[in-house]
Design an enzyme around this catalytic site. Structure first.
Site, PDB file in Angstrom:
ATOM      1  N   LYS A  33       0.816  -1.227   0.000  1.00  0.00           N
ATOM      2  CA  LYS A  33       0.000   0.000   0.000  1.00  0.00           C
ATOM      3  C   LYS A  33       0.850   1.279   0.000  1.00  0.00           C
ATOM      4  O   LYS A  33       0.355   2.339  -0.329  1.00  0.00           O
ATOM      5  CB  LYS A  33      -1.011   0.010   1.137  1.00  0.00           C
ATOM      6  CG  LYS A  33      -0.467   0.172   2.542  1.00  0.00           C
ATOM      7  CD  LYS A  33      -1.629   0.186   3.521  1.00  0.00           C
ATOM      8  CE  LYS A  33      -1.209  -0.003   4.947  1.00  0.00           C
ATOM      9  NZ  LYS A  33      -0.406   1.039   5.537  1.00  0.00           N
ATOM     10  N   VAL A 181      14.608  -0.223  22.708  1.00  0.00           N
ATOM     11  CA  VAL A 181      15.615  -0.027  21.660  1.00  0.00           C
ATOM     12  C   VAL A 181      15.359   1.258  20.875  1.00  0.00           C
ATOM     13  O   VAL A 181      16.270   2.089  20.701  1.00  0.00           O
ATOM     14  CB  VAL A 181      15.649  -1.254  20.709  1.00  0.00           C
ATOM     15  CG1 VAL A 181      16.647  -1.003  19.590  1.00  0.00           C
ATOM     16  CG2 VAL A 181      16.015  -2.507  21.472  1.00  0.00           C
ATOM     17  N   GLY A 268       6.483   1.356  22.361  1.00  0.00           N
ATOM     18  CA  GLY A 268       6.179   0.050  21.796  1.00  0.00           C
ATOM     19  C   GLY A 268       5.485   0.087  20.450  1.00  0.00           C
ATOM     20  O   GLY A 268       5.044   1.139  19.978  1.00  0.00           O
ATOM     21  N   HIS A 439      45.175 -10.431  14.094  1.00  0.00           N
ATOM     22  CA  HIS A 439      45.613  -9.330  14.969  1.00  0.00           C
ATOM     23  C   HIS A 439      45.998  -8.129  14.121  1.00  0.00           C
ATOM     24  O   HIS A 439      46.594  -8.303  13.066  1.00  0.00           O
ATOM     25  CB  HIS A 439      46.827  -9.776  15.783  1.00  0.00           C
ATOM     26  CG  HIS A 439      47.374  -8.688  16.641  1.00  0.00           C
ATOM     27  ND1 HIS A 439      46.750  -8.275  17.800  1.00  0.00           N
ATOM     28  CD2 HIS A 439      48.476  -7.897  16.489  1.00  0.00           C
ATOM     29  CE1 HIS A 439      47.453  -7.289  18.338  1.00  0.00           C
ATOM     30  NE2 HIS A 439      48.494  -7.036  17.562  1.00  0.00           N
TER      31      HIS A 439
HETATM   32  P1  FAD Z   1       6.955  -3.980   7.750  1.00  0.00           P
HETATM   33  O1  FAD Z   1       8.351  -3.627   7.469  1.00  0.00           O
HETATM   34  O2  FAD Z   1       6.187  -3.118   8.674  1.00  0.00           O
HETATM   35  O3  FAD Z   1       6.224  -4.046   6.353  1.00  0.00           O
HETATM   36  C1  FAD Z   1       4.850  -4.228   6.229  1.00  0.00           C
HETATM   37  C2  FAD Z   1       4.409  -3.646   4.921  1.00  0.00           C
HETATM   38  O4  FAD Z   1       3.066  -4.035   4.685  1.00  0.00           O
HETATM   39  C3  FAD Z   1       4.438  -2.124   4.880  1.00  0.00           C
HETATM   40  O5  FAD Z   1       5.167  -1.686   3.755  1.00  0.00           O
HETATM   41  C4  FAD Z   1       2.967  -1.729   4.779  1.00  0.00           C
HETATM   42  O6  FAD Z   1       2.771  -0.563   4.003  1.00  0.00           O
HETATM   43  C5  FAD Z   1       2.367  -2.956   4.096  1.00  0.00           C
HETATM   44  N1  FAD Z   1       0.949  -3.165   4.362  1.00  0.00           N
HETATM   45  C6  FAD Z   1       0.335  -3.210   5.578  1.00  0.00           C
HETATM   46  N2  FAD Z   1      -0.985  -3.446   5.421  1.00  0.00           N
HETATM   47  C7  FAD Z   1      -1.201  -3.562   4.091  1.00  0.00           C
HETATM   48  C8  FAD Z   1      -2.351  -3.799   3.307  1.00  0.00           C
HETATM   49  N3  FAD Z   1      -3.548  -3.964   3.863  1.00  0.00           N
HETATM   50  N4  FAD Z   1      -2.209  -3.846   1.964  1.00  0.00           N
HETATM   51  C9  FAD Z   1      -0.990  -3.672   1.388  1.00  0.00           C
HETATM   52  N5  FAD Z   1       0.131  -3.434   2.082  1.00  0.00           N
HETATM   53  C10 FAD Z   1       0.030  -3.386   3.416  1.00  0.00           C
HETATM   54  N6  FAD Z   1      14.635  -3.874  13.064  1.00  0.00           N
HETATM   55  C11 FAD Z   1      15.899  -4.332  12.964  1.00  0.00           C
HETATM   56  O7  FAD Z   1      16.090  -5.529  12.768  1.00  0.00           O
HETATM   57  N7  FAD Z   1      16.971  -3.495  13.064  1.00  0.00           N
HETATM   58  C12 FAD Z   1      16.831  -2.168  13.300  1.00  0.00           C
HETATM   59  O8  FAD Z   1      17.821  -1.440  13.382  1.00  0.00           O
HETATM   60  C13 FAD Z   1      15.504  -1.648  13.422  1.00  0.00           C
HETATM   61  N8  FAD Z   1      15.290  -0.345  13.649  1.00  0.00           N
HETATM   62  C14 FAD Z   1      14.014   0.126  13.729  1.00  0.00           C
HETATM   63  C15 FAD Z   1      13.818   1.475  13.984  1.00  0.00           C
HETATM   64  C16 FAD Z   1      12.534   1.976  14.065  1.00  0.00           C
HETATM   65  C17 FAD Z   1      12.336   3.461  14.320  1.00  0.00           C
HETATM   66  C18 FAD Z   1      11.415   1.122  13.860  1.00  0.00           C
HETATM   67  C19 FAD Z   1      10.013   1.662  13.911  1.00  0.00           C
HETATM   68  C20 FAD Z   1      11.599  -0.226  13.623  1.00  0.00           C
HETATM   69  C21 FAD Z   1      12.899  -0.742  13.565  1.00  0.00           C
HETATM   70  N9  FAD Z   1      13.122  -2.092  13.350  1.00  0.00           N
HETATM   71  C22 FAD Z   1      14.416  -2.558  13.277  1.00  0.00           C
HETATM   72  C23 FAD Z   1      12.016  -3.055  13.209  1.00  0.00           C
HETATM   73  C24 FAD Z   1      11.776  -3.397  11.737  1.00  0.00           C
HETATM   74  O9  FAD Z   1      11.541  -2.222  11.007  1.00  0.00           O
HETATM   75  C25 FAD Z   1      10.606  -4.355  11.604  1.00  0.00           C
HETATM   76  O10 FAD Z   1      10.808  -5.461  12.461  1.00  0.00           O
HETATM   77  C26 FAD Z   1      10.455  -4.866  10.189  1.00  0.00           C
HETATM   78  O11 FAD Z   1      10.260  -3.805   9.297  1.00  0.00           O
HETATM   79  C27 FAD Z   1       9.289  -5.856  10.090  1.00  0.00           C
HETATM   80  O12 FAD Z   1       9.139  -6.288   8.780  1.00  0.00           O
HETATM   81  P2  FAD Z   1       7.709  -6.751   8.215  1.00  0.00           P
HETATM   82  O13 FAD Z   1       7.945  -7.111   6.788  1.00  0.00           O
HETATM   83  O14 FAD Z   1       7.109  -7.736   9.108  1.00  0.00           O
HETATM   84  O15 FAD Z   1       6.793  -5.451   8.310  1.00  0.00           O
END
Ligand code: FAD
Length: 465
Positions: A33, A181, A268, A439
């Protein structure tokens, strides 16, 4: 039904799943999206680490005279900082888009919701709708900011991790509610940029899941850098007073009132499970995430869920690995995932990285264990870098198997992977000490900590017999 796999969400979970499935010959459609790369690339890991690099350079500049270099003056150009961050994001997002094309993954930009158990209805950017059918569907919708139930948390101008990334001015005073974190990473970034940062944390320690030895040391280090940290303190009201935000909290020493020009909510994140018709098609979930079995299968046979949407370890590399595993499972490869061995990194100064069991966990499980610590202050490479703060701590069991590795120090997030191999492969101390470590390297500290388990570390004063 023409697609083998339909994926809802193009974050690290979804796009890894798409590429792996395509590699295995599946016909894949991914629905996103907003932007490919999800929270991680657009609003999380990558933008924060771009800003972390700015902070790192500023910290070096502040102490530059220790290297015999004198810099008379420098200034901060915020639009340039933002441009650099945006360019990195753009480059990575475009890279994923090209990978999708090269792997023949169809990407549809729009919001998807379940129409029935085999169909996702997508509202495209121009508001038109199309139905996409799949033999298998992977939910990878990620997570969202959890706004704490504090009166005033919804006041205009209060920031979450999303808005603060696009800062236009450096706040003079910043209050961060939440010492996990995300909160602590932003605390160190804005401290380096020159803000007076106050962290309010409910638990008795910041980074409460990190090895206690390290979180305590980091707390001392952050306080020395001027970050005010209140642990065991509950923020219970936010008010706007004379153009400033005032946070009222209840701490160990009574009532607390802190004033600042900005407040960041970092208490969170919650799985993104609403608004996609999960209930209507009968998928079991609650506020903690979508329910899955050991194969990432929901209660509906051909629908899977991965990443932040299942609410377990909310980390990008976990989501990505789950993406690979789930696609392999769908394509008939019986892959497994080792949930015990997940490296966890905190990008602070110094960095923290952990894998495996903490000492507290070993104690709680009644395991008979040994620990050894090696300080970076005794490591030549750390001294040449001018970053001698921190240590490597290892935990082993009676069989000498490495149970946990915890690092605070320079490049901890890169060093941790030797620890991950050791814990993941149940290596014994001798398996590691028999490998020559180059080293002068920071990795020698890991080898020394391992030797220390048997009292054989070279650069450690022997304990009195
Ligand atoms: P997401 O990355 O959230 O992706 C989900 C996607 O689904 C999004 O693009 C969204 O637009 C899309 N979506 C949702 N609903 C729909 C729908 N109905 N239709 C179509 N598309 C949809 N993790 C680390 O490992 N290292 C880090 O250094 C780190 N730093 C972070 C810093 C911050 C500030 C934040 C907020 C998070 C951080 N994280 C980090 C966590 C990490 O970003 C997430 O764990 C990771 O992005 C999860 O991946 P995901 O694919 O499950 O979800």
């Amino acid at each position: 039904m023409d697609r083998d796999i339909v994926i809802l969400g193009g974050g690290p979970g979804g796009y890894y799943a798409a590429i792996r499935a395509a590699q295995l010959g599946a016909k894949v459609t991914l629905i996103e999206k907003e932007n490919l790369g999800g929270t991680c690339l657009n609003l999380g890991c990558i933008p924060t680490k771009a800003l972390y690099r700015n902070a790192q350079i500023l910290n070096t500049l502040k102490n530059i005279d220790q290297y015999g270099i004198y810099v008379n003056d420098y200034s901060i150009d915020i639009p340039k900082i933002q441009e650099r961050k945006e360019n990195i994001i753009k480059q990575l997002v475009e890279g994923i888009s090209k990978l999708m094309e090269a792997n023949k993954v169809e990407v549809i930009y729009g919001k998807g919701i379940f129409k029935d158990q085999n169909t996702v209805s997508v509202t495209l950017k121009d508001e038109s709708q199309i139905d996409i059918k799949g033999k298998n569907i992977i939910i990878a919708t990620g997570s969202k900011v959890l706004v704490p139930p504090i009166p005033g948390a919804d006041l205009e101008g209060i920031l979450t991790s999303k808005e603060i990334l696009n800062f236009k001015d450096i706040p003079q005073r910043l209050i961060i509610i939440g010492g996990g974190v995300i909160g602590i990473e932003f605390a160190t970034i804005f401290n380096a940029l020159g803000s007076k940062v106050t962290v309010i944390e409910l638990y008795n320690h910041i980074l409460d899941k990190v090895e206690l030895d390290l979180s305590k040391r980091l707390t001392v280090s952050l306080k020395k850098k001027g970050i005010q940290i209140y642990t065991g303190t509950a923020a219970n009201k936010i008010q706007k007073e004379n153009n400033n935000f005032v946070v009222y909290a209840q701490g160990k020493k009574g009532e607390l009132k802190v004033e600042a020009d900005c407040v960041l909510l970092a208490s969170g994140r919650a799985p993104q499970v609403e608004g996609i018709n999960l209930e209507e098609i009968g998928i079991e979930f609650d506020q903690k995430g979508i329910k899955i079995d050991e194969n990432f299968k929901t209660n509906i046979d051909h629908i899977y869920a991965i990443g932040d949407s299942i609410g377990k370890k909310m980390l990008a590399h976990v989501a990505s690995h789950e993406g690979i595993i789930v696609s392999e499972k769908i394509m008939g490869i019986q892959s497994t995932i080792n949930q015990e061995v997940i490296p966890d990194c905190v990008f602070t100064f110094p960095e923290i990285a952990s894998v495996g069991m903490t000492e507290q966990e070993a104690k709680n499980k009644g395991i008979s264990y040994h620990t050894s610590k090696f300080l970076f202050g005794a490591n030549g490479k750390a001294l040449t870098l001018g970053e001698p703060e921190g240590m490597v701590k290892v935990i082993s069991n009676e069989k000498d198997e490495i149970l946990g590795v915890h690092i605070m120090g320079p490049h901890a997030s890169d060093l941790i992977h030797e620890g991950a191999l050791a814990v993941g492969k149940k290596m014994k101390a001798d398996d590691i000490s028999n490998i020559i470590h180059a080293h002068p390297t920071l990795s020698e500290s890991f080898a020394e900590a391992i030797l220390g388990l048997k009292g054989e570390a070279i650069h450690m004063v022997p304990s009195k017999r």
